[in-house]
Design a protein around this motif. Structure first.
Motif, PDB file in Angstrom:
ATOM      1  N   LEU A 166      -7.027  -8.241 -39.179  1.00  0.00           N
ATOM      2  CA  LEU A 166      -6.156  -8.478 -38.319  1.00  0.00           C
ATOM      3  C   LEU A 166      -4.704  -8.389 -38.678  1.00  0.00           C
ATOM      4  O   LEU A 166      -4.406  -8.510 -39.829  1.00  0.00           O
ATOM      5  CB  LEU A 166      -6.547 -10.080 -38.129  1.00  0.00           C
ATOM      6  N   LEU A 167      -3.677  -8.358 -37.711  1.00  0.00           N
ATOM      7  CA  LEU A 167      -2.448  -8.636 -37.853  1.00  0.00           C
ATOM      8  C   LEU A 167      -2.135  -9.936 -37.070  1.00  0.00           C
ATOM      9  O   LEU A 167      -2.563 -10.098 -35.895  1.00  0.00           O
ATOM     10  CB  LEU A 167      -1.647  -7.569 -37.090  1.00  0.00           C
ATOM     11  N   ASP A 168      -1.351 -10.939 -37.597  1.00  0.00           N
ATOM     12  CA  ASP A 168      -1.320 -12.233 -37.085  1.00  0.00           C
ATOM     13  C   ASP A 168       0.248 -12.558 -37.186  1.00  0.00           C
ATOM     14  O   ASP A 168       1.024 -12.466 -38.481  1.00  0.00           O
ATOM     15  CB  ASP A 168      -2.434 -13.296 -37.677  1.00  0.00           C
ATOM     16  N   ASN A 169       0.779 -13.393 -35.931  1.00  0.00           N
ATOM     17  CA  ASN A 169       2.201 -14.010 -36.296  1.00  0.00           C
ATOM     18  C   ASN A 169       2.073 -15.453 -36.191  1.00  0.00           C
ATOM     19  O   ASN A 169       3.110 -16.112 -35.948  1.00  0.00           O
ATOM     20  CB  ASN A 169       3.251 -13.391 -35.324  1.00  0.00           C
ATOM     21  N   GLY A 170       0.797 -16.088 -36.148  1.00  0.00           N
ATOM     22  CA  GLY A 170       0.983 -17.599 -35.949  1.00  0.00           C
ATOM     23  C   GLY A 170       0.612 -17.859 -34.566  1.00  0.00           C
ATOM     24  O   GLY A 170       0.519 -19.081 -34.230  1.00  0.00           O
ATOM     25  N   PHE A 171       0.773 -16.926 -33.456  1.00  0.00           N
ATOM     26  CA  PHE A 171       0.454 -17.384 -32.205  1.00  0.00           C
ATOM     27  C   PHE A 171      -0.363 -16.262 -31.318  1.00  0.00           C
ATOM     28  O   PHE A 171      -0.636 -16.622 -30.196  1.00  0.00           O
ATOM     29  CB  PHE A 171       1.605 -17.914 -31.437  1.00  0.00           C
ATOM     30  N   LEU A 172      -0.320 -15.032 -31.971  1.00  0.00           N
ATOM     31  CA  LEU A 172      -1.116 -13.916 -31.473  1.00  0.00           C
ATOM     32  C   LEU A 172      -1.748 -13.301 -32.649  1.00  0.00           C
ATOM     33  O   LEU A 172      -1.035 -12.874 -33.517  1.00  0.00           O
ATOM     34  CB  LEU A 172      -0.291 -13.108 -30.761  1.00  0.00           C
ATOM     35  N   THR A 173      -2.934 -12.676 -32.516  1.00  0.00           N
ATOM     36  CA  THR A 173      -3.803 -11.865 -33.362  1.00  0.00           C
ATOM     37  C   THR A 173      -3.729 -10.622 -32.604  1.00  0.00           C
ATOM     38  O   THR A 173      -3.992 -10.560 -31.356  1.00  0.00           O
ATOM     39  CB  THR A 173      -5.134 -12.485 -33.758  1.00  0.00           C
ATOM     40  N   ILE A 174      -3.737  -9.557 -33.318  1.00  0.00           N
ATOM     41  CA  ILE A 174      -3.840  -8.235 -32.958  1.00  0.00           C
ATOM     42  C   ILE A 174      -4.869  -7.287 -33.806  1.00  0.00           C
ATOM     43  O   ILE A 174      -4.907  -7.719 -35.111  1.00  0.00           O
ATOM     44  CB  ILE A 174      -2.758  -7.282 -32.543  1.00  0.00           C
ATOM     45  N   LYS A 175      -5.863  -6.785 -33.155  1.00  0.00           N
ATOM     46  CA  LYS A 175      -7.095  -6.228 -33.836  1.00  0.00           C
ATOM     47  C   LYS A 175      -7.399  -5.030 -33.269  1.00  0.00           C
ATOM     48  O   LYS A 175      -7.182  -4.666 -32.088  1.00  0.00           O
ATOM     49  CB  LYS A 175      -8.260  -7.254 -33.671  1.00  0.00           C
ATOM     50  N   GLU A 176      -7.407  -4.043 -34.233  1.00  0.00           N
ATOM     51  CA  GLU A 176      -8.173  -2.602 -33.759  1.00  0.00           C
ATOM     52  C   GLU A 176      -9.384  -2.587 -33.243  1.00  0.00           C
ATOM     53  O   GLU A 176     -10.307  -3.012 -33.796  1.00  0.00           O
ATOM     54  CB  GLU A 176      -8.010  -1.705 -34.969  1.00  0.00           C
ATOM     55  N   ASP A 177      -9.511  -2.163 -31.956  1.00  0.00           N
ATOM     56  CA  ASP A 177     -10.876  -2.370 -31.022  1.00  0.00           C
ATOM     57  C   ASP A 177     -10.921  -1.388 -30.113  1.00  0.00           C
ATOM     58  O   ASP A 177      -9.879  -1.187 -29.177  1.00  0.00           O
ATOM     59  CB  ASP A 177     -10.949  -3.724 -30.478  1.00  0.00           C
ATOM     60  N   GLU A 178     -11.927  -0.744 -29.623  1.00  0.00           N
ATOM     61  CA  GLU A 178     -12.110   0.338 -28.601  1.00  0.00           C
ATOM     62  C   GLU A 178     -12.062  -0.502 -27.220  1.00  0.00           C
ATOM     63  O   GLU A 178     -11.894   0.231 -26.000  1.00  0.00           O
ATOM     64  CB  GLU A 178     -13.169   0.964 -28.761  1.00  0.00           C
ATOM     65  N   SER A 179     -12.399  -1.604 -27.234  1.00  0.00           N
ATOM     66  CA  SER A 179     -12.529  -2.372 -26.068  1.00  0.00           C
ATOM     67  C   SER A 179     -11.206  -2.746 -25.229  1.00  0.00           C
ATOM     68  O   SER A 179     -10.313  -2.745 -25.888  1.00  0.00           O
ATOM     69  CB  SER A 179     -13.048  -3.948 -26.248  1.00  0.00           C
ATOM     70  N   HIS A 180     -11.180  -2.818 -24.132  1.00  0.00           N
ATOM     71  CA  HIS A 180      -9.982  -3.191 -23.359  1.00  0.00           C
ATOM     72  C   HIS A 180     -10.016  -4.873 -23.288  1.00  0.00           C
ATOM     73  O   HIS A 180      -8.772  -5.275 -22.884  1.00  0.00           O
ATOM     74  CB  HIS A 180     -10.062  -2.523 -21.665  1.00  0.00           C
ATOM     75  N   ALA A 181     -11.204  -5.511 -23.149  1.00  0.00           N
ATOM     76  CA  ALA A 181     -11.100  -6.918 -22.885  1.00  0.00           C
ATOM     77  C   ALA A 181     -10.900  -7.727 -24.165  1.00  0.00           C
ATOM     78  O   ALA A 181     -11.880  -7.936 -24.953  1.00  0.00           O
ATOM     79  CB  ALA A 181     -12.437  -7.340 -22.152  1.00  0.00           C
ATOM     80  N   SER A 182      -9.762  -8.296 -24.580  1.00  0.00           N
ATOM     81  CA  SER A 182      -9.709  -8.833 -25.619  1.00  0.00           C
ATOM     82  C   SER A 182      -9.498 -10.596 -25.221  1.00  0.00           C
ATOM     83  O   SER A 182      -9.211 -10.930 -24.187  1.00  0.00           O
ATOM     84  CB  SER A 182      -8.230  -8.718 -26.301  1.00  0.00           C
ATOM     85  N   PRO A 183     -10.083 -11.518 -26.179  1.00  0.00           N
ATOM     86  CA  PRO A 183      -9.932 -13.003 -25.996  1.00  0.00           C
ATOM     87  C   PRO A 183      -8.678 -13.469 -25.811  1.00  0.00           C
ATOM     88  O   PRO A 183      -7.480 -12.737 -26.256  1.00  0.00           O
ATOM     89  CB  PRO A 183     -10.694 -13.350 -27.011  1.00  0.00           C
ATOM     90  N   ILE A 184      -8.554 -14.568 -25.184  1.00  0.00           N
ATOM     91  CA  ILE A 184      -7.275 -15.154 -25.102  1.00  0.00           C
ATOM     92  C   ILE A 184      -6.705 -15.347 -26.415  1.00  0.00           C
ATOM     93  O   ILE A 184      -7.427 -15.606 -27.290  1.00  0.00           O
ATOM     94  CB  ILE A 184      -7.431 -16.676 -24.371  1.00  0.00           C
ATOM     95  N   SER A 185      -5.160 -15.108 -26.651  1.00  0.00           N
ATOM     96  CA  SER A 185      -4.490 -15.449 -28.047  1.00  0.00           C
ATOM     97  C   SER A 185      -4.741 -14.045 -28.637  1.00  0.00           C
ATOM     98  O   SER A 185      -4.122 -13.954 -29.958  1.00  0.00           O
ATOM     99  CB  SER A 185      -4.979 -16.519 -28.642  1.00  0.00           C
TER     100      SER A 185
END
Length: 352
Positions: free
Chosen positions: A270-289
């Motif tokens: 993960l990459l994380d800034n304390g209020f948003l995580t970003i994750k490498e993933d092929e899906s278009h639908a990410s969970p909230i936050s």
């Protein structure tokens, strides 16, 4: 009721809505029925979060202002000019509405009434108050609309066509249940952004609006980034720091903590800034936050992929990299002629 009269009613509604903002609602003397509705609407805005924890005054007022901007005579004329709306035989149109963002079903409500049909509304349990209030307002302006608008609490009956919005699971139920009726069945969609690393800080800040508006709950919210191979997220994280206050909302913070914990326990990088995580993933639908990302090597490949997967995608955001893409910061400001799922609701209503 003539088309011009119906337009004028919604123009007056737009003027009414234009008075309301989160910190500075100003009552204007020229607004029809203001003495009856102004204070009650302010109270409803302030109570909305108690009805739905995601409906903060800020988010509700943003939706209200978006509709105030849309409901002008110029916009209505431009939207409807392409259609023949004369001699419509009124039918009963059932609407089954979602409740993910405030007034998400208003465009369908407007479309049914402006085409001369009767609307039967089944509101979501998450958004039961805003649209009925606006219906009362337009009925106060034009009492003849009272017979055209019904809010249904029980089973929908005696309708001629249906427009229903839900998840992919509920859509399968709708498709089966309404198979004998003309219908528009809307499923889950997500929006994506395509970056090339040359975006300005202002563009990336605006992208944060596409991500965080309505806490990311809308189908027009960006939930996936396509970035060039080797892309550094430093500028992205620096730009979206403006939205750090989102973590102070309890429901968002709970989702952030939970989804981050799930990702970490699964050993995802993960990459994380304390209020948003970003994750490498092929899906278009990410969970909230969270926002997913995927690397690409050339734009043509992404253009072709997005075309192939267009049934899953509501909006594409870019600085002109992708044909027919939306500008940064504009996903939550659709025009009246920007139809959900690219299905022309007015044309559908004219063929029933």
């Amino acid at each position: 009721m003539t088309l011009e009269t119906k337009k004028s009613v919604f123009v007056e509604l737009g003027k009414f809505l234009s008075q309301f903002s989160e910190n500075n609602s100003i009552k204007r003397p020229d607004i029809l029925q203001n003495d009856l509705f102004f204070e009650d609407f302010i109270q409803l805005i302030n109570l909305s979060q108690s009805h739905n924890g995601w409906y903060t005054p800020e988010q509700v007022c943003f939706s209200i202002q978006s509709w105030a901007t849309a409901l002008t005579e110029e916009n209505l004329n431009q939207w409807l000019a392409a259609y023949d709306l004369e001699n419509i035989q009124p039918k009963n149109i059932a609407l089954i509405l979602a409740g993910n963002i405030p007034l998400v079903g208003f465009h369908d409500f407007l479309s049914v009434l402006i085409t001369g049909h009767n609307v039967m509304v089944k509101t979501s349990s998450n958004d039961q108050h805003l649209l009925p209030f606006l219906a009362k307002y337009i009925i106060a302006i034009a009492p003849e609309l009272a017979s055209k608008i019904t809010f249904v609490e029980g089973k929908l009956e005696n309708f001629d066509a249906v427009i229903a919005t839900g998840s992919n699971n509920t859509a399968r139920y709708f498709e089966y249940y309404f198979k004998e009726k003309p219908s528009i069945i809307r499923k889950s969609r997500n929006s994506v952004a395509v970056l090339n690393g040359k975006e300005t800080k202002e563009q990336l800040v605006a992208l944060g609006e596409d991500i965080f508006r309505y806490f990311g709950l809308g189908c027009r919210n960006v939930s996936k980034l396509f970035v060039p191979k080797g892309y550094s997220f430093d500028a992205f994280f620096e730009a979206i720091f403006e939205y750090q206050d989102v973590i102070h909302y309890e429901k968002y913070a709970n989702n952030y903590d939970y989804n981050k914990a799930v990702f970490l326990m699964s050993n995802f990088k993960l990459l994380d800034n304390g209020f948003l995580t970003i994750k490498e993933d092929e899906s278009h639908a990410s969970p909230i936050s969270s926002v997913f990302y995927e690397f690409y090597e050339n734009i043509e490949d992404i253009q072709n992929r997005l075309q192939t997967e267009k049934e899953q995608i509501q909006c594409v955001v870019s600085a002109g990299l992708i044909d027919d893409s939306v500008d940064f910061g504009q996903t939550q400001n659709p025009k009246l002629w920007d139809y959900a799922d690219n299905i022309d609701t007015i044309s559908f209503l004219l063929t029933i």
